[in-house]
Design an enzyme around this catalytic site. Structure first.
Site, PDB file in Angstrom:
ATOM      1  N   GLY A 270       0.847  -1.202   0.000  1.00 10.10           N
ATOM      2  CA  GLY A 270       0.000   0.000   0.000  1.00 10.10           C
ATOM      3  C   GLY A 270       0.871   1.235   0.000  1.00 10.10           C
ATOM      4  O   GLY A 270       2.025   1.186  -0.436  1.00 10.10           O
ATOM      5  N   CYS A 273       2.690   5.535  -2.924  1.00 10.86           N
ATOM      6  CA  CYS A 273       3.494   5.417  -4.150  1.00 10.86           C
ATOM      7  C   CYS A 273       3.238   4.146  -4.954  1.00 10.86           C
ATOM      8  O   CYS A 273       2.837   4.221  -6.119  1.00 10.86           O
ATOM      9  CB  CYS A 273       4.977   5.512  -3.811  1.00 10.86           C
ATOM     10  SG  CYS A 273       5.412   7.122  -3.177  1.00 10.86           S
ATOM     11  N   ARG A 340      -2.700   6.039   3.576  1.00  5.70           N
ATOM     12  CA  ARG A 340      -3.131   6.068   2.175  1.00  5.70           C
ATOM     13  C   ARG A 340      -2.935   4.696   1.518  1.00  5.70           C
ATOM     14  O   ARG A 340      -1.882   4.089   1.638  1.00  5.70           O
ATOM     15  CB  ARG A 340      -2.345   7.141   1.404  1.00  5.70           C
ATOM     16  CG  ARG A 340      -2.830   8.541   1.721  1.00  5.70           C
ATOM     17  CD  ARG A 340      -2.009   9.583   1.036  1.00  5.70           C
ATOM     18  NE  ARG A 340      -0.677   9.698   1.616  1.00  5.70           N
ATOM     19  CZ  ARG A 340       0.291  10.471   1.123  1.00  5.70           C
ATOM     20  NH1 ARG A 340       0.073  11.168   0.035  1.00  5.70           N
ATOM     21  NH2 ARG A 340       1.460  10.528   1.711  1.00  5.70           N
TER      22      ARG A 340
END
Ligand code: UDX
Length: 441
Positions: A270, A273, A340
């Site tokens: 995850g 990037c 994220r």
């Protein structure tokens, strides 16, 4: 040297602070008022071990300042209008690094609008002596097309590529000890400027054209993501044939042609990037009618990984409706507060959809995690999260999870199921404590 950064996000902030640490004079500019005012008041908008100390020292030494874009633009336009023919002076900025976001569009393609806007702003505010350096991850050919755009509007600035390879959680260490620095330049002056900026690190510099430099970044991240997806698929196979994925990684990784790094099986990759970059590279390949089937397989495999993890839990404890599940770790990896594209967030969402009550503990990720997961409860410690739960699921490899009081944890749970999806615990010890221990591979 005099350097400026546009964008005080993760890449911009870390690089700006560390360039100041190397002795350069750095101004870091961002359009987010709250972020800039926090930084001006000595507060860090991200969690990154060691970064705060470097920022404080550089600010005290007068080498690092944070400025809001609007304040900066008005100062610059006054300066430029006083001396429109400004030639290279001591005061002039040597390089301005663009470190703004390149978020994915619905197609997977990178959204380059912030890059184009920032480049135009720089060209309008700085003389052609200032080198424009793009640090953001951008598709191959972007620097070239930025230069074409500038030429079409009458500007003659040079645009170089200098991709960033810092990892969250170890960014300071990575900056100070880079494996290599990649510079993509189209002329000698740009090369000399970048070599001078990085000189204090005495790094191995790979000099190439801007397009190859841009591709090096995408290909590096995509290759590392491929290694992870590969070992995760091997972990599935290990479970079927009764082999051990940890020993498999070691046995493969010691072959120096393969290497041990990024062969740790887990709940999938995850972060801000890998998922974005591999999608963008796959999209780019398709637009050139040169599809990269390996990348597509990696994307597919990593998306499936989330459901596979959730299935492992429901296969053991049955219908999840109304059952309390304790999740340890919500960040996409340890050492960061970043959630994220975190596999943990996706897995928790699948468990919530199946009716589970989720209680989460994460040492750093609660603030961002609770915004993304309003239906989950965030606990102040692991034992509170585990109270009367049917299972503990480890989704982030925080060191403190290895040091839990497992006896206390066992007594707190309704059922002693332990799903260690980062393979960080001693399974034998847990089985002795009468846990039902499940790991990966
Ligand atoms: C990555 C690149 O490593 C870095 O060079 C680039 O500048 C930015 O993207 P980062 O996103 O900080 O860095 O995280 P990284 O440490 O690479 O991990 C990415 C994901 O892969 C995480 O979810 C991590 O848990 C996972 N991972 C990593 C594994 O599952 N197994 C591994 O062996 C390594």
């Amino acid at each position: 040297m005099k350097i400026a950064f546009i964008g005080a996000g993760y890449v911009g902030l870390v690089s700006a602070a560390m360039f100041a640490h190397l002795g350069h004079n750095v101004t870091c500019i961002d359009n987010n008022h709250d972020k800039i005012s926090a930084l001006q008041n000595g507060k860090l908008p991200i969690y990154e071990p060691g970064l705060g100390e470097y920022i404080n020292k550089a600010r005290l030494a007068g080498r690092l300042s944070f400025v809001l874009s609007s304040d900066f633009d008005s100062c610059r336009s006054r300066e430029v209008s006083q001396d429109p023919q400004e030639s290279k002076s001591e005061e002039e900025t040597d390089a301005i690094f663009i470190a703004v976001g390149t978020p994915p569009l619905a197609s997977g393609e990178a959204d380059l609008s912030y890059i184009y806007d920032a480049t135009m702003q720089v060209a309008q505010s700085y003389s052609e002596n200032t080198l424009i350096v793009v640090k953001s991850t951008i598709p191959p050919g972007t620097c070239k097309s930025l230069e074409s755009m500038l030429r079409a509007k009458g500007f003659s600035h040079k645009v170089a590529s200098n991709p960033e390879f810092l990892r969250e959680g170890s960014a300071v260490e990575d900056f100070l000890n880079p494996d290599r620095i990649v510079i993509g330049v189209s002329d000698q002056k740009a090369e000399a400027t970048l070599r001078e900026i990085y000189k204090p690190l005495d790094p191995l510099i790979i000099k190439t054209d801007p397009t190859t430099s841009e591709l090096i970044k995408y290909a590096s991240n995509s290759f590392l993501a491929t290694k992870i997806a590969f070992i995760n698929e091997m972990a599935n196979l290990c479970e079927k044939v009764d082999a051990d994925v940890e020993m498999l990684s070691r046995g493969m990784g010691l072959d120096h042609r393969i290497g041990e790094a990024f062969l740790k099986a887990g709940p999938g990759f995850g972060g801000s990037c890998f998922p974005k970059d591999i999608l963008a590279l796959s999209h780019l390949a398709k637009t050139h009618e040169q599809p990269c089937h390996v990348l597509d397989a990696v994307i597919f495999s990593n998306q499936n990984r989330r459901t596979h993890m959730a299935r492992k839990i429901s296969n053991t404890i049955g219908d999840l409706k109304g059952k309390v599940i304790c999740v340890l770790g919500v960040t996409f990896k340890a050492g960061t507060d970043d959630v994220r594209s975190s596999p943990a967030v996706d897995i928790i969402n699948i468990l919530l959809q199946q009716g589970a009550n989720i209680r989460v503990y994460d040492p750093e990720g609660a603030a961002h995690g609770s915004r993304l997961l309003p239906e989950a409860t965030f606990a102040k410690d692991p034992y509170e999260a585990a109270t009367k739960a049917e299972a503990v699921v480890i989704l982030t490899e925080w060191d403190e999870f290895k040091l839990l009081d497992f006896k206390k944890l066992h007594d707190t749970l309704a059922k002693p199921n332990m799903f260690d999806f980062r393979n960080i615990l001693d399974g034998e010890q847990l089985q002795k404590l009468r846990f039902s221990y499940h790991r990966i591979g």
